[in-house]
Design an enzyme around this catalytic site. Sequence first.
Site, PDB file in Angstrom:
ATOM      1  N   TYR A 183      44.821  38.628  55.405  1.00  0.00           N
ATOM      2  CA  TYR A 183      45.178  37.923  54.167  1.00  0.00           C
ATOM      3  C   TYR A 183      46.458  37.111  54.386  1.00  0.00           C
ATOM      4  O   TYR A 183      47.531  37.661  54.669  1.00  0.00           O
ATOM      5  CB  TYR A 183      45.366  38.899  52.994  1.00  0.00           C
ATOM      6  CG  TYR A 183      44.111  39.680  52.636  1.00  0.00           C
ATOM      7  CD1 TYR A 183      42.866  39.327  53.143  1.00  0.00           C
ATOM      8  CD2 TYR A 183      44.172  40.767  51.784  1.00  0.00           C
ATOM      9  CE1 TYR A 183      41.717  40.049  52.822  1.00  0.00           C
ATOM     10  CE2 TYR A 183      43.027  41.498  51.450  1.00  0.00           C
ATOM     11  CZ  TYR A 183      41.808  41.129  51.980  1.00  0.00           C
ATOM     12  OH  TYR A 183      40.680  41.851  51.650  1.00  0.00           O
ATOM     13  N   SER A 212      35.847  42.620  45.155  1.00  0.00           N
ATOM     14  CA  SER A 212      35.486  41.497  44.284  1.00  0.00           C
ATOM     15  C   SER A 212      34.676  41.966  43.072  1.00  0.00           C
ATOM     16  O   SER A 212      33.624  41.407  42.749  1.00  0.00           O
ATOM     17  CB  SER A 212      34.719  40.415  45.062  1.00  0.00           C
ATOM     18  OG  SER A 212      35.452  39.921  46.145  1.00  0.00           O
ATOM     19  N   PRO A 213      35.163  43.003  42.360  1.00  0.00           N
ATOM     20  CA  PRO A 213      34.387  43.541  41.232  1.00  0.00           C
ATOM     21  C   PRO A 213      34.324  42.581  40.043  1.00  0.00           C
ATOM     22  O   PRO A 213      33.507  42.780  39.134  1.00  0.00           O
ATOM     23  CB  PRO A 213      35.155  44.819  40.861  1.00  0.00           C
ATOM     24  CG  PRO A 213      36.567  44.539  41.280  1.00  0.00           C
ATOM     25  CD  PRO A 213      36.448  43.711  42.540  1.00  0.00           C
ATOM     26  N   LEU A 214      35.195  41.569  40.056  1.00  0.00           N
ATOM     27  CA  LEU A 214      35.154  40.552  39.000  1.00  0.00           C
ATOM     28  C   LEU A 214      34.423  39.298  39.496  1.00  0.00           C
ATOM     29  O   LEU A 214      34.590  38.210  38.927  1.00  0.00           O
ATOM     30  CB  LEU A 214      36.580  40.192  38.555  1.00  0.00           C
ATOM     31  CG  LEU A 214      37.402  41.363  37.996  1.00  0.00           C
ATOM     32  CD1 LEU A 214      38.838  40.938  37.712  1.00  0.00           C
ATOM     33  CD2 LEU A 214      36.741  41.917  36.721  1.00  0.00           C
ATOM     34  N   GLY A 215      33.632  39.460  40.554  1.00  0.00           N
ATOM     35  CA  GLY A 215      32.890  38.305  41.064  1.00  0.00           C
ATOM     36  C   GLY A 215      33.828  37.185  41.466  1.00  0.00           C
ATOM     37  O   GLY A 215      33.555  36.020  41.208  1.00  0.00           O
ATOM     38  N   GLY A 262      36.605  36.448  40.213  1.00  0.00           N
ATOM     39  CA  GLY A 262      37.181  35.814  39.021  1.00  0.00           C
ATOM     40  C   GLY A 262      36.135  35.315  38.055  1.00  0.00           C
ATOM     41  O   GLY A 262      36.392  35.179  36.855  1.00  0.00           O
ATOM     42  N   PHE A 263      34.907  35.043  38.550  1.00  0.00           N
ATOM     43  CA  PHE A 263      33.874  34.448  37.685  1.00  0.00           C
ATOM     44  C   PHE A 263      33.589  35.318  36.462  1.00  0.00           C
ATOM     45  O   PHE A 263      33.524  34.830  35.328  1.00  0.00           O
ATOM     46  CB  PHE A 263      32.584  34.221  38.491  1.00  0.00           C
ATOM     47  CG  PHE A 263      31.462  33.741  37.643  1.00  0.00           C
ATOM     48  CD1 PHE A 263      31.382  32.402  37.274  1.00  0.00           C
ATOM     49  CD2 PHE A 263      30.510  34.627  37.142  1.00  0.00           C
ATOM     50  CE1 PHE A 263      30.375  31.969  36.433  1.00  0.00           C
ATOM     51  CE2 PHE A 263      29.502  34.198  36.302  1.00  0.00           C
ATOM     52  CZ  PHE A 263      29.430  32.863  35.953  1.00  0.00           C
TER      53      PHE A 263
HETATM   54  N1  LIG Z   1      36.669  43.894  52.559  1.00  0.00           N
HETATM   55  C1  LIG Z   1      36.498  42.612  52.379  1.00  0.00           C
HETATM   56  O1  LIG Z   1      35.896  41.917  53.205  1.00  0.00           O
HETATM   57  C2  LIG Z   1      37.075  41.949  51.149  1.00  0.00           C
HETATM   58  C3  LIG Z   1      36.704  40.632  50.805  1.00  0.00           C
HETATM   59  C4  LIG Z   1      37.251  40.090  49.628  1.00  0.00           C
HETATM   60  C5  LIG Z   1      38.121  40.824  48.850  1.00  0.00           C
HETATM   61  N2  LIG Z   1      38.478  42.095  49.228  1.00  0.00           N
HETATM   62  C6  LIG Z   1      39.418  42.909  48.439  1.00  0.00           C
HETATM   63  O2  LIG Z   1      38.969  42.969  47.107  1.00  0.00           O
HETATM   64  C7  LIG Z   1      40.006  42.565  46.225  1.00  0.00           C
HETATM   65  C8  LIG Z   1      39.420  41.909  45.000  1.00  0.00           C
HETATM   66  O3  LIG Z   1      38.540  40.878  45.345  1.00  0.00           O
HETATM   67  P1  LIG Z   1      38.711  39.357  44.929  1.00  0.00           P
HETATM   68  O4  LIG Z   1      40.128  38.992  44.733  1.00  0.00           O
HETATM   69  O5  LIG Z   1      37.892  38.596  45.905  1.00  0.00           O
HETATM   70  O6  LIG Z   1      37.925  39.209  43.560  1.00  0.00           O
HETATM   71  P2  LIG Z   1      37.982  39.819  42.085  1.00  0.00           P
HETATM   72  O7  LIG Z   1      38.907  40.950  42.017  1.00  0.00           O
HETATM   73  O8  LIG Z   1      36.578  39.962  41.702  1.00  0.00           O
HETATM   74  O9  LIG Z   1      38.592  38.580  41.256  1.00  0.00           O
HETATM   75  C9  LIG Z   1      39.908  38.179  41.421  1.00  0.00           C
HETATM   76  C10 LIG Z   1      40.122  36.896  40.630  1.00  0.00           C
HETATM   77  O10 LIG Z   1      39.983  37.166  39.238  1.00  0.00           O
HETATM   78  C11 LIG Z   1      41.153  36.757  38.515  1.00  0.00           C
HETATM   79  N3  LIG Z   1      41.387  37.779  37.489  1.00  0.00           N
HETATM   80  C12 LIG Z   1      41.702  39.081  37.693  1.00  0.00           C
HETATM   81  N4  LIG Z   1      41.776  39.744  36.525  1.00  0.00           N
HETATM   82  C13 LIG Z   1      41.532  38.830  35.554  1.00  0.00           C
HETATM   83  C14 LIG Z   1      41.464  38.896  34.148  1.00  0.00           C
HETATM   84  N5  LIG Z   1      41.655  40.047  33.493  1.00  0.00           N
HETATM   85  N6  LIG Z   1      41.200  37.761  33.462  1.00  0.00           N
HETATM   86  C15 LIG Z   1      40.983  36.595  34.114  1.00  0.00           C
HETATM   87  N7  LIG Z   1      41.021  36.462  35.455  1.00  0.00           N
HETATM   88  C16 LIG Z   1      41.277  37.569  36.169  1.00  0.00           C
HETATM   89  C17 LIG Z   1      42.263  36.723  39.554  1.00  0.00           C
HETATM   90  O11 LIG Z   1      43.188  35.723  39.222  1.00  0.00           O
HETATM   91  P3  LIG Z   1      44.791  35.988  39.257  1.00  0.00           P
HETATM   92  O12 LIG Z   1      45.125  36.600  40.583  1.00  0.00           O
HETATM   93  O13 LIG Z   1      45.347  34.624  39.084  1.00  0.00           O
HETATM   94  O14 LIG Z   1      45.084  36.897  38.120  1.00  0.00           O
HETATM   95  C18 LIG Z   1      41.496  36.323  40.824  1.00  0.00           C
HETATM   96  O15 LIG Z   1      41.368  34.919  40.943  1.00  0.00           O
HETATM   97  C19 LIG Z   1      40.883  41.655  47.073  1.00  0.00           C
HETATM   98  O16 LIG Z   1      42.197  41.597  46.591  1.00  0.00           O
HETATM   99  C20 LIG Z   1      40.830  42.337  48.407  1.00  0.00           C
HETATM  100  O17 LIG Z   1      41.784  43.378  48.436  1.00  0.00           O
HETATM  101  C21 LIG Z   1      37.947  42.662  50.358  1.00  0.00           C
END
Ligand SMILES: NC(=O)c1ccc[n+]([C@@H]2O[C@H](COP(=O)([O-])OP(=O)(O)OC[C@H]3O[C@@H](n4cnc5c(N)ncnc54)[C@H](OP(=O)(O)O)[C@@H]3O)[C@@H](O)[C@H]2O)c1
Length: 324
Positions: free
Chosen positions: A55, A201-204, A206-207
């Site tokens: 990252y 990526s439980p929030l897709g 951000g989607f």
């Molecule tokens: N193992 C792997 O290969 C892998 C790959 C991808 C991700 N990950 C891990 O999974 C974690 C989460 O995944 P992700 O960041 O891809 O996706 P996510 O958690 O599904 O979504 C994150 C996005 O949602 C936004 N968000 C969060 N809470 C919100 C809310 N309440 N209202 C509106 N927008 C919101 C965040 O924006 P803001 O930050 O601007 O709030 C960010 O852009 C990562 O941090 C990482 O640690 C692991």
Amino acid sequence: MQRRRLGSLDVGAIGLGCLTLTAAYGTPPPDADAIATIHRAAEIGVDMLDTSDAYATGENELLIGRAIAGRRHRYVIASKFGNLRKPDGTPAANGRPDYVRQACEASLRRLNTDVIDLYYIHRVDPTVPIEDTVGAMAELKRAGKIRFLGISEAAPATISRAHAAHPMTAVQIEYSLWTRQVEAEVLPLCRALGIGFVGYSPLGRGFLAGAVKVEPGAGDMRRGMPRFSRDNLARNLEVLTEFTRIAAAEGCTTAQLALAWVLSRQPPVVPIPSSSRRPRLEENAAAASLAVSPQTLAAADRLFAADNVAGPRYAEIAARAVGI
Ligand SMILES: NC(=O)c1ccc[n+]([C@@H]2O[C@H](COP(=O)([O-])OP(=O)(O)OC[C@H]3O[C@@H](n4cnc5c(N)ncnc54)[C@H](OP(=O)(O)O)[C@@H]3O)[C@@H](O)[C@H]2O)c1
């Protein structure tokens, strides 16, 4: 915050994905805000911080190292190694034992800690027997540099072989309302082997939280992911409109409903949503104490059935690096 078990590791039911605390999906927050988010997370029981040496090419671990100085004991630190890029930008992996040792030492320095609580293979290296990679991790554990082992985005057969070489504490793979491939084989396997499951990526990305209304621009990792291309996004946004209505009727936000759905799945899953903003961190953490009705969870489940989602989660080139 309720607690959950990943093998014998005890963590808050929701962790903090730290990816967006440094550059990933557009402009990251100022350092001071990112650090304040990490501090607030511990205060509200979101104690597992999920990062990787990939990252922001190590900047993310450095940020966490600064944030946890003097308060290391309040966190479960999870990091990962082996997810690399070739010079042309295409994905690569490195699971060679000598590399694993070097990567761990470098992560420990950046994280400003003596031990990583949960250390994952981020991407499986198809050129190295998984037993060799895990063997090097087991040595790191014996040396007291890591406490628990994990594996990310691996195929079921690889998870089984890794677990036979040394018990795996957690498997980490994408899991959300619109990404459910793990339900067929990986979740039953984790249950059978007693391995914890962390849904990323439980929030897709951000989607599902309503944070992506237009095609992501340059510098945003989501650009190039098929679900966010202009035409697919337009179709997916139509589904989101209905999801927003369902969440509003339940009296919660779409982010909370998306997390409540993950938390309701069996075997128990620990979701790790990213947020770089404190109010969103708090909103997301509150999902763990919502009593969402089974009818609402079922309606969300039906709404995001595979046929209703436009586009695969990864473009073809990235898809080849997962599920190995
Ligand atoms: N193992 C792997 O290969 C892998 C790959 C991808 C991700 N990950 C891990 O999974 C974690 C989460 O995944 P992700 O960041 O891809 O996706 P996510 O958690 O599904 O979504 C994150 C996005 O949602 C936004 N968000 C969060 N809470 C919100 C809310 N309440 N209202 C509106 N927008 C919101 C965040 O924006 P803001 O930050 O601007 O709030 C960010 O852009 C990562 O941090 C990482 O640690 C692991």
